[in-house]
Design a protein around this motif. Structure first.
Motif, PDB file in Angstrom:
ATOM      1  N   ALA A  18       2.266   1.781 -36.718  1.00  0.00           N
ATOM      2  CA  ALA A  18       1.798   2.936 -35.946  1.00  0.00           C
ATOM      3  C   ALA A  18       0.297   2.838 -35.673  1.00  0.00           C
ATOM      4  O   ALA A  18      -0.168   3.156 -34.573  1.00  0.00           O
ATOM      5  CB  ALA A  18       2.117   4.228 -36.687  1.00  0.00           C
ATOM      6  N   HIS A  19      -0.456   2.375 -36.652  1.00  0.00           N
ATOM      7  CA  HIS A  19      -1.905   2.230 -36.476  1.00  0.00           C
ATOM      8  C   HIS A  19      -2.214   1.165 -35.430  1.00  0.00           C
ATOM      9  O   HIS A  19      -3.107   1.344 -34.599  1.00  0.00           O
ATOM     10  CB  HIS A  19      -2.565   1.872 -37.804  1.00  0.00           C
ATOM     11  CG  HIS A  19      -4.047   1.802 -37.726  1.00  0.00           C
ATOM     12  ND1 HIS A  19      -4.714   0.614 -37.820  1.00  0.00           N
ATOM     13  CD2 HIS A  19      -4.993   2.753 -37.540  1.00  0.00           C
ATOM     14  CE1 HIS A  19      -6.010   0.829 -37.715  1.00  0.00           C
ATOM     15  NE2 HIS A  19      -6.207   2.125 -37.538  1.00  0.00           N
ATOM     16  N   LEU A  20      -1.469   0.073 -35.431  1.00  0.00           N
ATOM     17  CA  LEU A  20      -1.687  -0.978 -34.440  1.00  0.00           C
ATOM     18  C   LEU A  20      -1.343  -0.493 -33.028  1.00  0.00           C
ATOM     19  O   LEU A  20      -2.034  -0.831 -32.062  1.00  0.00           O
ATOM     20  CB  LEU A  20      -0.895  -2.224 -34.799  1.00  0.00           C
ATOM     21  CG  LEU A  20      -1.323  -2.899 -36.110  1.00  0.00           C
ATOM     22  CD1 LEU A  20      -0.407  -4.060 -36.438  1.00  0.00           C
ATOM     23  CD2 LEU A  20      -2.766  -3.349 -36.045  1.00  0.00           C
ATOM     24  N   ARG A  21      -0.284   0.316 -32.904  1.00  0.00           N
ATOM     25  CA  ARG A  21       0.040   0.903 -31.586  1.00  0.00           C
ATOM     26  C   ARG A  21      -1.079   1.831 -31.137  1.00  0.00           C
ATOM     27  O   ARG A  21      -1.442   1.852 -29.959  1.00  0.00           O
ATOM     28  CB  ARG A  21       1.372   1.655 -31.655  1.00  0.00           C
ATOM     29  CG  ARG A  21       2.588   0.757 -31.702  1.00  0.00           C
ATOM     30  CD  ARG A  21       3.870   1.538 -31.498  1.00  0.00           C
ATOM     31  NE  ARG A  21       4.071   2.587 -32.482  1.00  0.00           N
ATOM     32  CZ  ARG A  21       4.680   2.422 -33.641  1.00  0.00           C
ATOM     33  NH1 ARG A  21       5.168   1.236 -33.973  1.00  0.00           N
ATOM     34  NH2 ARG A  21       4.822   3.416 -34.486  1.00  0.00           N
ATOM     35  N   TRP A  22      -1.635   2.605 -32.067  1.00  0.00           N
ATOM     36  CA  TRP A  22      -2.742   3.497 -31.737  1.00  0.00           C
ATOM     37  C   TRP A  22      -3.963   2.701 -31.280  1.00  0.00           C
ATOM     38  O   TRP A  22      -4.630   3.068 -30.314  1.00  0.00           O
ATOM     39  CB  TRP A  22      -3.092   4.358 -32.951  1.00  0.00           C
ATOM     40  CG  TRP A  22      -4.274   5.231 -32.738  1.00  0.00           C
ATOM     41  CD1 TRP A  22      -4.315   6.414 -32.070  1.00  0.00           C
ATOM     42  CD2 TRP A  22      -5.608   4.964 -33.197  1.00  0.00           C
ATOM     43  NE1 TRP A  22      -5.597   6.910 -32.086  1.00  0.00           N
ATOM     44  CE2 TRP A  22      -6.406   6.040 -32.767  1.00  0.00           C
ATOM     45  CE3 TRP A  22      -6.204   3.944 -33.910  1.00  0.00           C
ATOM     46  CZ2 TRP A  22      -7.767   6.118 -33.034  1.00  0.00           C
ATOM     47  CZ3 TRP A  22      -7.549   4.009 -34.182  1.00  0.00           C
ATOM     48  CH2 TRP A  22      -8.310   5.090 -33.744  1.00  0.00           C
ATOM     49  N   LEU A  23      -4.258   1.598 -31.965  1.00  0.00           N
ATOM     50  CA  LEU A  23      -5.390   0.753 -31.566  1.00  0.00           C
ATOM     51  C   LEU A  23      -5.216   0.225 -30.146  1.00  0.00           C
ATOM     52  O   LEU A  23      -6.184   0.101 -29.400  1.00  0.00           O
ATOM     53  CB  LEU A  23      -5.559  -0.423 -32.533  1.00  0.00           C
ATOM     54  CG  LEU A  23      -6.195  -0.119 -33.879  1.00  0.00           C
ATOM     55  CD1 LEU A  23      -6.135  -1.359 -34.772  1.00  0.00           C
ATOM     56  CD2 LEU A  23      -7.619   0.366 -33.724  1.00  0.00           C
ATOM     57  N   ALA A  24      -3.984  -0.084 -29.768  1.00  0.00           N
ATOM     58  CA  ALA A  24      -3.733  -0.594 -28.421  1.00  0.00           C
ATOM     59  C   ALA A  24      -4.006   0.465 -27.355  1.00  0.00           C
ATOM     60  O   ALA A  24      -4.293   0.131 -26.202  1.00  0.00           O
ATOM     61  CB  ALA A  24      -2.297  -1.091 -28.314  1.00  0.00           C
ATOM     62  N   ARG A  25      -3.924   1.741 -27.725  1.00  0.00           N
ATOM     63  CA  ARG A  25      -4.137   2.827 -26.752  1.00  0.00           C
ATOM     64  C   ARG A  25      -5.565   3.374 -26.744  1.00  0.00           C
ATOM     65  O   ARG A  25      -5.884   4.216 -25.909  1.00  0.00           O
ATOM     66  CB  ARG A  25      -3.181   3.985 -27.057  1.00  0.00           C
ATOM     67  CG  ARG A  25      -1.718   3.651 -26.828  1.00  0.00           C
ATOM     68  CD  ARG A  25      -0.847   4.889 -26.944  1.00  0.00           C
ATOM     69  NE  ARG A  25      -1.103   5.674 -28.140  1.00  0.00           N
ATOM     70  CZ  ARG A  25      -0.418   5.602 -29.272  1.00  0.00           C
ATOM     71  NH1 ARG A  25       0.579   4.756 -29.382  1.00  0.00           N
ATOM     72  NH2 ARG A  25      -0.722   6.367 -30.302  1.00  0.00           N
ATOM     73  N   VAL A  26      -6.419   2.912 -27.658  1.00  0.00           N
ATOM     74  CA  VAL A  26      -7.786   3.440 -27.741  1.00  0.00           C
ATOM     75  C   VAL A  26      -8.576   3.052 -26.497  1.00  0.00           C
ATOM     76  O   VAL A  26      -8.537   1.904 -26.047  1.00  0.00           O
ATOM     77  CB  VAL A  26      -8.500   2.922 -29.008  1.00  0.00           C
ATOM     78  CG1 VAL A  26      -9.984   3.214 -28.973  1.00  0.00           C
ATOM     79  CG2 VAL A  26      -7.877   3.527 -30.248  1.00  0.00           C
ATOM     80  N   VAL A  27      -9.290   4.032 -25.937  1.00  0.00           N
ATOM     81  CA  VAL A  27     -10.185   3.787 -24.805  1.00  0.00           C
ATOM     82  C   VAL A  27     -11.568   4.280 -25.215  1.00  0.00           C
ATOM     83  O   VAL A  27     -11.741   5.441 -25.579  1.00  0.00           O
ATOM     84  CB  VAL A  27      -9.701   4.535 -23.538  1.00  0.00           C
ATOM     85  CG1 VAL A  27     -10.674   4.332 -22.402  1.00  0.00           C
ATOM     86  CG2 VAL A  27      -8.297   4.079 -23.159  1.00  0.00           C
ATOM     87  N   CYS A  28     -12.554   3.392 -25.138  1.00  0.00           N
ATOM     88  CA  CYS A  28     -13.921   3.743 -25.509  1.00  0.00           C
ATOM     89  C   CYS A  28     -14.627   4.404 -24.325  1.00  0.00           C
ATOM     90  O   CYS A  28     -14.231   4.213 -23.174  1.00  0.00           O
ATOM     91  CB  CYS A  28     -14.674   2.490 -25.947  1.00  0.00           C
ATOM     92  SG  CYS A  28     -14.037   1.805 -27.481  1.00  0.00           S
ATOM     93  N   PRO A  29     -15.706   5.169 -24.612  1.00  0.00           N
ATOM     94  CA  PRO A  29     -16.405   5.913 -23.558  1.00  0.00           C
ATOM     95  C   PRO A  29     -17.033   5.042 -22.465  1.00  0.00           C
ATOM     96  O   PRO A  29     -17.044   5.432 -21.305  1.00  0.00           O
ATOM     97  CB  PRO A  29     -17.491   6.683 -24.314  1.00  0.00           C
ATOM     98  CG  PRO A  29     -17.067   6.694 -25.735  1.00  0.00           C
ATOM     99  CD  PRO A  29     -16.206   5.498 -25.937  1.00  0.00           C
ATOM    100  N   THR A  30     -17.556   3.873 -22.830  1.00  0.00           N
ATOM    101  CA  THR A  30     -18.202   3.027 -21.820  1.00  0.00           C
ATOM    102  C   THR A  30     -17.518   1.664 -21.769  1.00  0.00           C
ATOM    103  O   THR A  30     -16.894   1.233 -22.744  1.00  0.00           O
ATOM    104  CB  THR A  30     -19.697   2.808 -22.148  1.00  0.00           C
ATOM    105  OG1 THR A  30     -19.789   2.044 -23.343  1.00  0.00           O
ATOM    106  CG2 THR A  30     -20.427   4.141 -22.308  1.00  0.00           C
ATOM    107  N   PRO A  31     -17.639   0.970 -20.620  1.00  0.00           N
ATOM    108  CA  PRO A  31     -17.028  -0.372 -20.530  1.00  0.00           C
ATOM    109  C   PRO A  31     -17.576  -1.349 -21.562  1.00  0.00           C
ATOM    110  O   PRO A  31     -16.822  -2.167 -22.108  1.00  0.00           O
ATOM    111  CB  PRO A  31     -17.374  -0.817 -19.103  1.00  0.00           C
ATOM    112  CG  PRO A  31     -17.615   0.431 -18.350  1.00  0.00           C
ATOM    113  CD  PRO A  31     -18.174   1.410 -19.333  1.00  0.00           C
ATOM    114  N   ALA A  32     -18.873  -1.280 -21.858  1.00  0.00           N
ATOM    115  CA  ALA A  32     -19.455  -2.192 -22.852  1.00  0.00           C
ATOM    116  C   ALA A  32     -18.845  -1.949 -24.232  1.00  0.00           C
ATOM    117  O   ALA A  32     -18.520  -2.902 -24.957  1.00  0.00           O
ATOM    118  CB  ALA A  32     -20.971  -2.009 -22.904  1.00  0.00           C
TER     119      ALA A  32
END
Length: 134
Positions: free
Chosen positions: A35-49
């Motif tokens: 479940a944690h790995l699936r969550w990591l795949a969906r994480v979007v950070c605020p900036t492209p960098a």
């Protein structure tokens, strides 16, 4: 703990610290499960960098995890062809019979009433294991 395991753990800590600095928190119960790995795949950070850095961290952790798995598989395969393997298995089975893992909690031997902490260090393995298997 092997150097590869320590490296994997430090990479994982760095990744989680990066996410905490971005105020991105995992609400699940345990880290590094499916479940944690699936969550990591969906994480979007605020900036492209930040997203690029995050993806590099994730990629590095995945590569190291695969590396540790490959090393363990290689070691298991090498042990099967090792000339002392039968003797080593006999030693390990005798150790398991002498001191079952279920009776040891946090370095304490509750079965015998001994609650002193075990000594760790350079000679700890020599003291805790039989000297030789005959």
């Amino acid at each position: 703990m092997s150097p590869s395991d320590r490296n994997l753990m430090s990479l994982s800590v760095r990744l989680m610290a990066f996410l905490l600095r971005q105020d991105i928190r995992y609400e699940g119960r345990a880290n590094w499960n499916a479940a944690h790995l699936r969550w990591l795949a969906r994480v979007v950070c605020p900036t492209p960098a930040q997203q690029i850095v995050f993806q590099e961290y994730v990629h590095t952790v995945i590569e190291q995890t695969e590396r540790v798995c490959r090393l363990e598989a290689e070691l298991h395969a090498a042990v099967k062809t090792w000339r002392r393997q039968p003797r080593d298995v006999a030693c390990r089975s005798r150790e398991a019979a002498d001191e079952p893992e279920a009776n040891r909690i946090g370095g304490e031997d509750h079965e015998n009433g001994d609650t002193r902490r075990r000594r760790f260090g350079r000679n700890s393995m020599r003291r805790s294991r039989p000297s030789r298997c005959a």
